[in-house]
Design a protein around this motif. Structure first.
Motif, short mmCIF file in Angstrom:
data_model
loop_
_atom_site.label_atom_id
_atom_site.label_comp_id
_atom_site.label_asym_id
_atom_site.label_seq_id
_atom_site.Cartn_x
_atom_site.Cartn_y
_atom_site.Cartn_z
N SER A 124 0.81 -1.22 0.00
CA SER A 124 0.00 0.00 0.00
C SER A 124 0.84 1.27 0.00
O SER A 124 1.79 1.41 0.79
CB SER A 124 -0.95 0.01 1.20
OG SER A 124 -1.77 1.16 1.11
N SER A 125 0.45 2.19 -0.87
CA SER A 125 1.10 3.50 -1.01
C SER A 125 1.26 4.22 0.34
O SER A 125 2.25 4.91 0.57
CB SER A 125 0.25 4.38 -1.94
OG SER A 125 -1.11 4.36 -1.53
N ILE A 126 0.30 4.01 1.23
CA ILE A 126 0.25 4.80 2.48
C ILE A 126 1.50 4.63 3.34
O ILE A 126 1.87 5.53 4.08
CB ILE A 126 -1.02 4.41 3.28
CG1 ILE A 126 -1.31 5.41 4.42
CG2 ILE A 126 -0.94 3.01 3.86
CD1 ILE A 126 -1.98 6.64 4.00
N PHE A 127 2.15 3.47 3.23
CA PHE A 127 3.25 3.20 4.16
C PHE A 127 4.58 3.79 3.70
O PHE A 127 5.63 3.50 4.28
CB PHE A 127 3.33 1.70 4.46
CG PHE A 127 2.04 1.21 5.08
CD1 PHE A 127 1.61 1.76 6.28
CD2 PHE A 127 1.25 0.28 4.45
CE1 PHE A 127 0.41 1.37 6.85
CE2 PHE A 127 0.04 -0.12 5.01
CZ PHE A 127 -0.39 0.42 6.21
N ASN A 128 4.52 4.63 2.68
CA ASN A 128 5.73 5.30 2.22
C ASN A 128 5.83 6.73 2.75
O ASN A 128 6.61 7.53 2.24
CB ASN A 128 5.77 5.30 0.70
CG ASN A 128 5.94 3.88 0.18
OD1 ASN A 128 6.91 3.21 0.53
ND2 ASN A 128 5.00 3.40 -0.61
N TYR A 129 4.99 7.03 3.74
CA TYR A 129 5.01 8.39 4.31
C TYR A 129 5.62 8.34 5.72
O TYR A 129 5.49 7.34 6.43
CB TYR A 129 3.59 8.95 4.37
CG TYR A 129 3.04 9.25 2.98
CD1 TYR A 129 3.19 10.51 2.40
CD2 TYR A 129 2.43 8.24 2.22
CE1 TYR A 129 2.71 10.77 1.12
CE2 TYR A 129 1.95 8.50 0.94
CZ TYR A 129 2.09 9.76 0.40
OH TYR A 129 1.64 10.02 -0.87
N VAL A 286 4.33 7.61 -5.98
CA VAL A 286 4.57 6.69 -4.85
C VAL A 286 4.56 5.25 -5.36
O VAL A 286 5.42 4.44 -4.99
CB VAL A 286 3.52 6.92 -3.74
CG1 VAL A 286 3.69 5.89 -2.63
CG2 VAL A 286 3.63 8.33 -3.16
N LEU A 287 3.60 4.93 -6.26
CA LEU A 287 3.52 3.55 -6.79
C LEU A 287 4.77 3.20 -7.61
O LEU A 287 5.18 2.05 -7.66
CB LEU A 287 2.27 3.38 -7.66
CG LEU A 287 1.12 2.65 -6.98
CD1 LEU A 287 0.67 3.34 -5.71
CD2 LEU A 287 -0.06 2.50 -7.91
N LYS A 288 5.36 4.22 -8.24
CA LYS A 288 6.58 3.95 -9.04
C LYS A 288 7.82 3.87 -8.16
O LYS A 288 8.93 3.72 -8.67
CB LYS A 288 6.77 5.07 -10.06
CG LYS A 288 5.84 4.95 -11.26
CD LYS A 288 6.20 6.01 -12.29
CE LYS A 288 5.20 6.03 -13.41
NZ LYS A 288 5.05 7.37 -13.98
N GLY A 289 7.65 4.06 -6.86
CA GLY A 289 8.82 3.93 -5.96
C GLY A 289 9.42 5.27 -5.59
O GLY A 289 10.49 5.33 -4.97
N HIS A 290 8.74 6.39 -5.98
CA HIS A 290 9.35 7.70 -5.71
C HIS A 290 8.65 8.46 -4.58
O HIS A 290 8.67 9.69 -4.55
CB HIS A 290 9.34 8.56 -6.98
CG HIS A 290 9.92 7.86 -8.18
ND1 HIS A 290 11.13 7.22 -8.12
CD2 HIS A 290 9.45 7.66 -9.43
CE1 HIS A 290 11.38 6.66 -9.30
NE2 HIS A 290 10.37 6.91 -10.11
N GLY A 291 7.99 7.73 -3.67
CA GLY A 291 7.38 8.39 -2.52
C GLY A 291 8.44 8.79 -1.52
O GLY A 291 9.61 8.41 -1.68
N ASN A 294 9.87 5.26 0.09
CA ASN A 294 9.86 3.93 -0.55
C ASN A 294 11.19 3.21 -0.37
O ASN A 294 11.23 2.04 0.02
CB ASN A 294 9.58 4.03 -2.05
CG ASN A 294 8.18 4.50 -2.38
OD1 ASN A 294 7.81 5.60 -1.99
ND2 ASN A 294 7.41 3.69 -3.09
N ALA A 295 12.28 3.91 -0.67
CA ALA A 295 13.60 3.25 -0.65
C ALA A 295 13.92 2.79 0.76
O ALA A 295 14.40 1.66 0.97
CB ALA A 295 14.66 4.20 -1.17
#
Ligand code: FAQ
Length: 331
Positions: A124-129, A286-291, A294-295
């Motif tokens: 999920s996108s949310i966990f990249n914040y 974010v989905l592409k890994g740039h949130g 993400n890294a």
């Protein structure tokens, strides 16, 4: 799990007519609200969609332990610390049920985890914040678990038995998570001006990403048509998002906090809140890994996997020893 996959292969249709008969029987069972179970015949795309969704869900639970886990050592009181440890541990348990549910479809846990660690599988996108303050822990419980429950309650009626049953148990626990988050927000909102500012800051940070959690707008949702037809998904992304807004805005008002959306207004005619445009470009990034993180999230999971290698080896060696002892006793 490979045995189950082989059983499924055993019932492979031998002709187009056989296949059509199997599809018709499968669709009739779904239409009659009968659960599909692991050894039942199912279309290959149904299986693939379930593996994708359940594994993304499992990965989300596991990666989702990180943002709050970050606060365990800094929780403001012993009681808060105990509650947070229990909550984060629950997320790990949810991941474990969900990996087990995915394994019933003929994929191994090792394969699933490898797909996460190599970046092939989404979570999920949310966990990249980030979670810069204690109030973010409250906002995650209130908003993120709140959105997760909104999405997951209909999944308790998913046509695939193991997923539906895992969801029943998970939703019960998520409801405790949501309440503990709201209670943190309530304490802060009724606290000092600085605590109220912290609570407002966390709402500002988590509001829009929480709306994105429900996935792209229905018109751009690639899987919804098929998943709704097969009763995997019962309610569309936009409908769930709207339910979440309608449910959550009065809760923010009760806290005395302001939802960071100038376009938000109640529409008495429709009986729903209207809300502003979601930044879908941010979601795509974010989905592409740039949130924002993400890294960092993937690096943390890779490190945990590598550091846990000895535990997996020890558990396997222990299981082997037990098996050998039992075989010795039986001989
Ligand atoms: N993030 O065609 P759709 C939790 C992807 S658990 C990342 O609409 P679908 C507990 C989607 O996979 C939170 N990717 O897809 C907790 C697809 O990609 P693909 C997780 C997203 O599957 C709380 C593409 O976009 N919950 O929070 C997202 O029909 C607190 C097209 O989208 C679940 O996973 C996203 N937000 O609908 C833990 C629930 N949205 O593979 C710790 C189960 C969409 O084609 C702390 N999953 N995508 O390249 C679902 O209900 C569905 O999978 C949706 C997406 C609704 C998420």
């Amino acid at each position: 799990m490979y045995t189950q996959a082989l059983d499924a292969l055993g019932s492979l249709p031998t002709s187009a007519t056989d296949e059509q008969a199997l599809v018709s029987r499968f669709e009739a069972r779904v239409a009659a609200e009968q659960k599909i179970e692991p050894k039942d015949w199912m279309p290959a795309r149904y299986r693939a969609t379930l593996i994708r969704q359940i594994s993304q869900h499992a990965h989300s639970e596991i990666v989702g332990m990180l943002p709050e886990g970050n606060w365990i050592t800094r929780a403001p009181t012993l009681k808060r610390k105990c509650i947070l440890i229990a909550k984060v541990q629950d997320e790990g348990g949810h991941g474990a049920y969900l990996y087990s549910a995915a394994e019933t479809l003929g994929i191994s846990r090792e394969q699933l985890i490898e797909q996460l660690l190599c970046g092939k599988a989404k979570y999920s996108s949310i966990f990249n914040y980030p979670t810069p303050t204690w109030a973010d822990v409250g906002a995650i419980g209130w908003l993120v678990d709140g959105a997760a429950i909104m999405n997951q309650i209909p999944l308790c009626r998913c046509s695939y038995g193991p997923y539906a049953r895992a969801m029943v148990r998970i939703c019960r626990e998520e409801s405790f998570h949501q309440r503990q988050g709201y209670e943190i927000m309530l304490t802060l909102a009724r606290g000092t001006p600085e605590q109220r500012r912290m609570a407002q800051g966390a709402l500002d940070r988590w509001w829009w990403p929480s709306l994105m959690m429900f996935g792209p707008p229905d018109a751009q949702s690639t899987h919804s048509g098929e998943s709704q037809r097969w009763k995997i998904k019962r309610v569309s992304n936009d409908e769930l998002r709207q339910r979440f807004v309608d449910f959550t805005v009065p809760q923010a008002e009760f806290l005395g906090l302001k939802v960071p959306d100038p376009a938000l207004k109640w529409n008495a005619a429709s009986g729903h809140y209207e809300f502003g445009a979601i930044d879908w470009q941010e979601f795509e990034q974010v989905l592409k890994g740039h949130g924002p993180l993400n890294a960092e999230r993937i690096a943390a999971r890779r490190a945990a996997h590598a550091e846990g290698a000895w535990v997996r080896e020890a558990a396997l060696a222990h299981a082997e020893k037990q098996r050998a002892r039992a075989a010795g006793r039986a001989a």
